[in-house]
Design a protein around this motif. Structure first.
Motif, short mmCIF file in Angstrom:
data_model
loop_
_atom_site.label_atom_id
_atom_site.label_comp_id
_atom_site.label_asym_id
_atom_site.label_seq_id
_atom_site.Cartn_x
_atom_site.Cartn_y
_atom_site.Cartn_z
N THR A 63 -81.55 -49.80 -21.97
CA THR A 63 -82.12 -51.07 -21.54
C THR A 63 -83.63 -50.97 -21.73
OG1 THR A 63 -82.47 -50.37 -19.26
CG2 THR A 63 -80.32 -51.34 -19.78
N GLY A 65 -85.67 -51.20 -19.40
CA GLY A 65 -86.10 -50.38 -18.26
C GLY A 65 -85.95 -48.90 -18.52
N ASP A 66 -84.99 -48.51 -19.35
CA ASP A 66 -84.82 -47.10 -19.71
C ASP A 66 -85.92 -46.63 -20.66
OD1 ASP A 66 -82.42 -47.10 -18.31
OD2 ASP A 66 -81.19 -47.44 -20.10
N ARG A 104 -75.60 -52.90 -14.19
CA ARG A 104 -75.70 -53.60 -12.92
C ARG A 104 -77.16 -53.75 -12.50
NH1 ARG A 104 -71.94 -52.64 -7.77
NH2 ARG A 104 -72.93 -54.20 -6.46
N GLY A 105 -77.51 -54.96 -12.03
CA GLY A 105 -78.87 -55.26 -11.61
C GLY A 105 -79.18 -54.71 -10.24
N THR A 106 -80.45 -54.72 -9.88
CA THR A 106 -80.87 -54.17 -8.59
C THR A 106 -80.87 -55.22 -7.49
OG1 THR A 106 -83.16 -54.60 -9.22
CG2 THR A 106 -82.30 -52.39 -9.65
N LYS A 107 -80.88 -56.49 -7.84
CA LYS A 107 -80.90 -57.55 -6.82
C LYS A 107 -79.51 -58.14 -6.67
CE LYS A 107 -85.64 -58.28 -7.18
NZ LYS A 107 -86.74 -58.95 -6.76
N SER A 110 -78.59 -60.79 -9.31
CA SER A 110 -78.93 -60.42 -10.68
C SER A 110 -77.71 -60.47 -11.59
CB SER A 110 -79.52 -59.01 -10.70
OG SER A 110 -79.70 -58.58 -12.02
N GLY A 112 -77.69 -58.64 -14.18
CA GLY A 112 -77.70 -57.30 -14.76
C GLY A 112 -78.72 -57.20 -15.88
N PHE A 113 -78.88 -55.99 -16.39
CA PHE A 113 -79.84 -55.73 -17.45
C PHE A 113 -79.12 -55.62 -18.78
CE2 PHE A 113 -81.62 -53.66 -13.63
CZ PHE A 113 -82.74 -54.45 -13.47
#
Length: 151
Positions: A63, A65-66, A104-107, A110, A112-113
């Motif tokens: 992602t 984010g990764d 899976r998203g953090t909120k 969400s 997801g990413f």
């Protein structure tokens, strides 16, 4: 990579027509480089996108984010926005593919990413996105590089 085998299913391979011709001619296939080392047309620059390209080449799926912490260790401004634009250009040019299942998203609400996978690993130099021309320039292709259109 030489086009002599194709995968039928997981763990099962068969010869292609080219592979059958090589066997019939008695030609030997050895390990090692596929093409001669022609040298790099330019030295890779140390940019956010170059570092992201290096990490993408080593990763399976990822992602933004990764990739961001490795590509921008803290001193670049708006690195994630930069990478999102770069990912979009790579996806349009066919270098990246968006995977159907998201991380899976953090909120709580969400979606997801988005996950991506690098499909065209052309070499060590990151393709350059030219926004004014709407294309990528890849130094790894051809003698002097190649222009790849982004649809």
């Amino acid at each position: 990579m030489r086009g002599v085998l194709e995968r039928v299913e997981l763990g099962c391979y068969q010869l292609t027509d080219d592979g059958k011709q090589i066997i019939a001619s008695g030609q030997k296939i050895t390990s090692g480089p596929i093409r001669s080392d022609r040298g790099l047309s330019r030295k890779p620059r140390d940019t956010v996108r170059q570092r992201a390209w290096n990490v993408m080449r080593m990763s399976g799926s990822f992602t933004t984010g990764d990739i961001t912490p490795h590509a921008a260790p803290g001193n670049e401004k708006r690195a994630e926005v930069n990478l999102l634009k770069y990912f979009a250009a790579l996806r349009r040019a066919g270098y990246l593919v968006e995977l159907p299942v998201r991380v899976r998203g953090t909120k709580l609400t969400s979606n997801g990413f988005k996950r991506f996978r690098l499909m065209k690993d052309t070499g060590p130099i990151a393709p350059i996105y030219r926004a004014n021309k709407g294309c990528l320039f890849d130094h790894n292709l051809g003698e002097r590089g190649e222009i790849i259109p982004c649809q």
